[in-house]
Design a protein around this motif. Structure first.
Motif, PDB file in Angstrom:
ATOM      1  N   SER A  44       0.798  -1.315   0.113  1.00  0.00           N
ATOM      2  CA  SER A  44      -0.022   0.098  -0.122  1.00  0.00           C
ATOM      3  C   SER A  44       0.721   1.374  -0.161  1.00  0.00           C
ATOM      4  O   SER A  44       1.918   1.261   0.737  1.00  0.00           O
ATOM      5  N   ASN A 210      -4.439  -4.589  -7.831  1.00  0.00           N
ATOM      6  CA  ASN A 210      -5.479  -5.439  -6.972  1.00  0.00           C
ATOM      7  C   ASN A 210      -6.589  -5.481  -7.766  1.00  0.00           C
ATOM      8  O   ASN A 210      -7.634  -6.296  -7.651  1.00  0.00           O
ATOM      9  N   GLU A 241     -11.298 -11.215   3.304  1.00  0.00           N
ATOM     10  CA  GLU A 241      -9.949 -11.151   2.650  1.00  0.00           C
ATOM     11  C   GLU A 241     -10.151 -11.736   1.139  1.00  0.00           C
ATOM     12  O   GLU A 241      -9.427 -12.023   0.323  1.00  0.00           O
ATOM     13  N   GLY A 243     -10.935  -9.915  -1.257  1.00  0.00           N
ATOM     14  CA  GLY A 243     -10.842  -8.799  -2.498  1.00  0.00           C
ATOM     15  C   GLY A 243     -11.942  -8.334  -3.233  1.00  0.00           C
ATOM     16  O   GLY A 243     -11.634  -7.453  -4.269  1.00  0.00           O
ATOM     17  N   SER A 260     -16.263  -2.880   0.611  1.00  0.00           N
ATOM     18  CA  SER A 260     -15.184  -3.585   1.488  1.00  0.00           C
ATOM     19  C   SER A 260     -13.970  -2.684   2.014  1.00  0.00           C
ATOM     20  O   SER A 260     -13.815  -1.416   1.361  1.00  0.00           O
ATOM     21  N   ALA A 262     -10.988  -3.265   1.292  1.00  0.00           N
ATOM     22  CA  ALA A 262     -10.089  -3.373   0.339  1.00  0.00           C
ATOM     23  C   ALA A 262     -10.432  -2.291  -0.734  1.00  0.00           C
ATOM     24  O   ALA A 262      -9.435  -1.356  -1.323  1.00  0.00           O
ATOM     25  N   THR A 266      -8.335   1.472  -1.592  1.00  0.00           N
ATOM     26  CA  THR A 266      -7.792   1.801  -2.824  1.00  0.00           C
ATOM     27  C   THR A 266      -8.141   2.998  -3.430  1.00  0.00           C
ATOM     28  O   THR A 266      -7.404   3.369  -4.442  1.00  0.00           O
TER      29      THR A 266
END
Length: 327
Positions: A44, A210, A241, A243, A260, A262, A266
């Motif tokens: 990250s 990702n 997890e 994604g 999420s 994630a 992002t």
């Protein structure tokens, strides 16, 4: 109002907002693109405990061409490592005004940069705080798309709040305000993901590492228990997890879909807002406890901002030290 910038090992130095160096919004696009080019799988651009620096405009200018992106070195990555800022405002009204200004300035910069702006909002107090957007000048709202961080299923509570409070007044085309559809959380999460994927990549870019959509701005409200969106402490959504960008939340209390962590992390820019004395201890844990695993504490985007009123900030060590200095 006061601002803290995390410089190293989560240490937050307090500086007056007026004295804090601000990179022009116009150069942020170059930084975002440079970071996206340089991002690698499993890493990250903003790590808790890392060294973070705001990039001066002069250096940001050097990263404007695509050729420069490919020349980024490991040293450059450290330099464009993102930002982490906490701002405390005198009252909830000032905080609401700041949320509107943040949205307006980012919208203008993104539209000038690539002709598009896509952001996500919650419902509740943050959604209501955006009423001032309807009075904004100089934004081409036809180039803006809106998504919702979470929504009850079935239901359109967050969508209705946005349409009634600011989206219609802004003149955002109805098709650009993305409603959550479906009668089950699983189907709703899948359908909402399709809505994101179907947008032109200029309107909603995709992260090379990702594969997740990259929102220009995500606004979040943190609850007294530390939840953001429909991600609650000790929940499946918190531990997810997979994604996946959008998650189905089936709890005894309510059924909903949520972005999420994630997807949130992002985004190019995330603002977490909290107000009221009842959230002061949660804010302290999220910002000053290294071991905190509350959802709000795990929001860690490239540009991570916290907007607080003085009651919510009252237990922060940096805030207390500011009061002592003023005395």
């Amino acid at each position: 109002a006061s601002s803290w910038r995390r410089t190293q090992n989560r240490a937050m130095a307090c500086v007056p907002l007026a004295a804090a160096p601000q990179a022009p919004f116009a150069v942020r696009g170059s930084l975002r693109q440079a970071c996206q080019k340089a991002r690698v799988p499993g890493a990250s651009p903003l790590r808790r405990g890392g060294t973070l620096r705001r990039v001066p405009a002069a250096n940001a200018k050097a990263a404007e061409s695509d050729d420069d992106f490919d020349l980024l070195t490991e040293e450059d990555l450290e330099f464009v490592g993102g930002e982490f800022v906490v701002e405390a405002f005198d009252d909830p009204v000032s905080l609401a005004n700041a949320l509107c200004l943040e949205t307006i300035e980012n919208a203008k910069a993104c539209i000038e940069e690539r002709g598009a702006f896509t952001f996500a909002v919650p419902g509740g107090s943050v959604g209501k705080s955006l009423a001032g957007l309807a009075d904004a000048k100089g934004v081409d709202w036809t180039k803006v798309h809106v998504f919702f961080v979470n929504e009850r299923v079935p239901g359109t509570k967050c969508y209705d709040l946005a349409m009634d409070t600011w989206a219609t007044g802004c003149g955002i085309p109805a098709d650009n305000v993305h409603k959550v559809k479906g009668d089950t959380t699983k189907k709703s999460a899948e359908e909402y993901t399709v809505q994101m994927r179907n947008l032109d990549k200029n309107q909603l870019p995709v992260d090379d590492a990702n594969g997740l959509p990259v929102f220009d701005l995500i606004l979040l409200g943190m609850g007294a228990d530390g939840h953001v969106g429909s991600i609650y402490p000790d929940s499946k959504a918190l531990d997810d997890e997979s994604g996946a960008p959008v998650l189905a939340v089936d709890s005894a209390a309510k059924k909903s879909i949520t972005f999420s962590l994630a997807l949130i992390n992002t985004a190019d820019r995330v603002v977490v807002a909290a107000s009221g004395e009842g959230k002061a201890e949660t804010v302290r844990l999220a910002l000053e406890d290294e071991d905190c695993k509350l959802p709000g504490a795990l929001c860690d985007a490239f540009s991570q901002i916290w907007f607080l009123d003085k009651q919510a900030a009252s237990k922060l060590q940096a805030y207390e030290e500011t009061g002592e200095d003023e005395e």
